[in-house]
Design an enzyme around this catalytic site. Structure first.
Site, PDB file in Angstrom:
ATOM      1  N   ARG A  45       8.391  -4.781   2.484  1.00 26.15           N
ATOM      2  CA  ARG A  45       7.164  -3.984   2.473  1.00 26.15           C
ATOM      3  C   ARG A  45       6.217  -4.570   3.518  1.00 26.15           C
ATOM      4  O   ARG A  45       6.489  -5.606   4.105  1.00 26.15           O
ATOM      5  CB  ARG A  45       6.539  -3.870   1.075  1.00 26.15           C
ATOM      6  N   GLY A  46       5.104  -3.842   3.718  1.00 28.23           N
ATOM      7  CA  GLY A  46       4.196  -4.258   4.779  1.00 28.23           C
ATOM      8  C   GLY A  46       4.484  -3.413   6.005  1.00 28.23           C
ATOM      9  O   GLY A  46       5.649  -3.249   6.394  1.00 28.23           O
ATOM     10  N   ALA A  47       3.424  -2.870   6.590  1.00 29.84           N
ATOM     11  CA  ALA A  47       3.592  -1.828   7.608  1.00 29.84           C
ATOM     12  C   ALA A  47       4.517  -2.198   8.784  1.00 29.84           C
ATOM     13  O   ALA A  47       5.493  -1.475   9.053  1.00 29.84           O
ATOM     14  CB  ALA A  47       2.208  -1.399   8.108  1.00 29.84           C
ATOM     15  N   ARG A  88       8.309   6.081   2.762  1.00 27.71           N
ATOM     16  CA  ARG A  88       6.923   5.789   2.373  1.00 27.71           C
ATOM     17  C   ARG A  88       5.986   6.499   3.368  1.00 27.71           C
ATOM     18  O   ARG A  88       6.217   6.441   4.572  1.00 27.71           O
ATOM     19  CB  ARG A  88       6.665   4.270   2.372  1.00 27.71           C
ATOM     20  N   GLN A 197       0.816  -8.356  -4.452  1.00 26.17           N
ATOM     21  CA  GLN A 197       1.214  -8.910  -3.143  1.00 26.17           C
ATOM     22  C   GLN A 197       0.422 -10.182  -2.817  1.00 26.17           C
ATOM     23  O   GLN A 197       0.903 -11.061  -2.113  1.00 26.17           O
ATOM     24  CB  GLN A 197       0.976  -7.884  -2.028  1.00 26.17           C
ATOM     25  N   ASP A 238      -2.454  -0.394   7.320  1.00 30.45           N
ATOM     26  CA  ASP A 238      -1.243   0.423   7.287  1.00 30.45           C
ATOM     27  C   ASP A 238      -1.348   1.594   8.246  1.00 30.45           C
ATOM     28  O   ASP A 238      -0.337   2.112   8.723  1.00 30.45           O
ATOM     29  CB  ASP A 238      -0.997   0.903   5.852  1.00 30.45           C
ATOM     30  N   ASN A 248      -5.576   0.696   4.070  1.00 31.57           N
ATOM     31  CA  ASN A 248      -4.924  -0.571   3.721  1.00 31.57           C
ATOM     32  C   ASN A 248      -4.743  -0.588   2.204  1.00 31.57           C
ATOM     33  O   ASN A 248      -5.122   0.375   1.515  1.00 31.57           O
ATOM     34  CB  ASN A 248      -5.769  -1.756   4.207  1.00 31.57           C
ATOM     35  N   LYS A 249      -4.176  -1.632   1.696  1.00 26.73           N
ATOM     36  CA  LYS A 249      -3.871  -1.727   0.265  1.00 26.73           C
ATOM     37  C   LYS A 249      -5.062  -1.358  -0.607  1.00 26.73           C
ATOM     38  O   LYS A 249      -6.185  -1.737  -0.313  1.00 26.73           O
ATOM     39  CB  LYS A 249      -3.406  -3.155  -0.030  1.00 26.73           C
TER      40      LYS A 249
HETATM   41  O1  MRU Z   1       2.546  -1.467  -0.282  1.00 30.06           O
HETATM   42  P1  MRU Z   1       2.753  -2.522   0.760  1.00 30.06           P
HETATM   43  O2  MRU Z   1       2.923  -3.887   0.198  1.00 30.06           O
HETATM   44  O3  MRU Z   1       3.797  -2.143   1.756  1.00 30.06           O
HETATM   45  O4  MRU Z   1       1.365  -2.485   1.458  1.00 30.06           O
HETATM   46  C1  MRU Z   1       1.187  -2.790   2.753  1.00 30.06           C
HETATM   47  C2  MRU Z   1       0.445  -4.007   2.849  1.00 30.06           C
HETATM   48  O5  MRU Z   1       1.041  -5.046   2.769  1.00 30.06           O
HETATM   49  C3  MRU Z   1      -0.985  -4.045   3.026  1.00 30.06           C
HETATM   50  O6  MRU Z   1      -1.679  -2.898   2.871  1.00 30.06           O
HETATM   51  C4  MRU Z   1      -1.261  -4.850   4.259  1.00 30.06           C
HETATM   52  O7  MRU Z   1      -2.517  -5.354   4.183  1.00 30.06           O
HETATM   53  C5  MRU Z   1      -1.048  -4.081   5.513  1.00 30.06           C
HETATM   54  S1  MRU Z   1       0.566  -4.162   6.055  1.00 30.06           S
HETATM   55  C6  MRU Z   1       0.466  -5.448   7.130  1.00 30.06           C
END
Ligand code: MRU
Length: 373
Positions: A45-47, A88, A197, A238, A248-249
């Site tokens: 996970r993570g963009a 996603r 996370q 993201d 973002n999250k």
């Molecule tokens: O749902 P996730 O864990 O894939 O979410 C993405 C993230 O980790 C965060 O939003 C993050 O701050 C940006 S991705 C580098």
């Protein structure tokens, strides 16, 4: 270096982020369908990490085809890309990576390349994205370190670290670079309900690097800010719209408002692949909704009564007005973001930055004339 995702002759090997911090185990995806599943289930996970994973998924799909010619493979290639794109919806890096693979494929097909050549080039492109991502993280770190306090607290939300990228990280890359330059930082990591996370992943990777870290529950940030324990906030992204609004999250928006109220600078660190100039404002960014079970259950135990309504958006949008600067590998952008993003985009093009043309790398960043616009 943390092996978030690794290409191997058998397939793509992922560090299983659903098992951290208690267990360091790996999942090997040997088909593109498995790569898609790994993205959906958030093993990775993570963009930026999901973007590069999807690129490897495309390369894997090409490798496993039973087609005999490039023309025969073309409709299958479309299906592979569509499957990976349907995993996603919010992180634009996923679509950026798939579009880049599509552009390469179309060019090769038009040039009459053989299936073997196409397979080779698709893998080389995914490898290039992997290397570029690490270089971009290092550049963000170099640009962003100066914004971190010499001695103080930095709050981050979610995990925009090595685990969300191919290595080093975005927000955590900025923190790592600041620490490498001798700054004394205490990182406050929001736990980041419901997927945790922050407490599971950010804390794990910072501890591995011996960076002092304190986990707090998401509802504690205001109190810490009021006590003067936080001097800066840095988060990832993201998707960043053309006006600077940043998805973002979930919970990031809360933190941005709190930071503004307490006069604390709120920074976003993200690679250019997170920037979506085709989306004009944050209102147009699709926000993923995740399964209710992530909220109804905690550590395997049900924590809400049966039948209660649940809303579980995975992301929120922080309006650009709360963002002190956007730290990218191409430089540091300041408000008004509609202008600075456009200027940086045009400047990059003038410098010959053509994604997928093989001229991207650390040397590109060194060619940038100014680091702050
Ligand atoms: O749902 P996730 O864990 O894939 O979410 C993405 C993230 O980790 C965060 O939003 C993050 O701050 C940006 S991705 C580098």
């Amino acid at each position: 270096m943390i092996p978030t995702l690794t290409w191997t002759p058998e397939g793509v090997r992922f560090l299983d982020q659903t098992k951290l911090p208690l267990e360091e185990s790996y999942v090997l995806a040997t088909t593109y369908e498995q790569v898609a599943d790994v993205i959906v289930t958030m093993v990775v996970r993570g963009a930026p990490a999901i973007g590069v994973s999807a690129a490897y998924g495309v390369a894997l799909g090409a490798k496993q085809t039973k087609a005999k010619t490039a023309e025969q493979f073309a409709p299958e290639f479309e299906r592979i890309c569509a499957r990976l794109a349907a995993t996603r919806p919010t992180a634009v890096n996923l679509f950026w990576a798939i579009d880049r693979m599509k552009a390469l494929f179309a060019g090769l097909l038009a040039a009459g390349a053989s299936l073997g050549q196409i397979q080779e080039k698709l893998l080389a492109e995914a490898n290039a994205m992997y290397e570029e991502d690490i270089a971009a993280c290092k550049a963000m770190g170099a640009f962003g370190a100066e914004f971190m306090p010499d001695d103080g607290g930095v709050l981050t939300h979610c995990n925009a670290g090595a685990l969300a990228s191919c290595g080093y990280g975005m927000a955590l890359g900025v923190i790592r670079a600041a620490v490498e330059r001798g700054k004394k930082i205490m990182v406050y990591a929001d736990e980041t309900r419901p997927f945790l996370q922050g407490s599971r992943l950010t804390a794990w990777e910072l501890m591995a690097d011996h960076i002092p870290t304190t986990v707090i529950c998401d509802n504690m940030a205001a109190s810490l800010m009021r006590q003067g324990r936080i001097q800066a906030v840095v988060v990832g992204a993201d998707r960043i719209a053309a006006n600077g609004d940043t998805a973002n999250k979930i919970g990031t928006y809360n933190v941005a408002i709190l930071a503004r109220e307490h006069g604390i600078p709120f920074y976003v660190a993200a690679p250019w692949s997170s920037i979506d100039l085709a989306t004009s404002t944050g209102d147009q960014i699709p926000i993923e909704e995740r399964p209710a079970k992530e909220v109804t259950h905690h550590a395997g135990k049900q924590v809400t009564p049966d039948g209660v309504g649940i809303f579980n958006p995975a992301f929120d949008v922080t309006p650009a007005k709360y963002i002190a600067a956007i730290i990218t590998e191409r430089g540091v952008l300041r408000a008004p973001y509609a202008e600075s993003l456009e200027v940086m985009d045009v400047r990059s093009r003038r410098l010959g930055f053509l994604e997928g043309q093989g001229d991207v790398g650390p040397e590109f960043f060194e060619r940038l004339p100014e680091k702050v616009i």
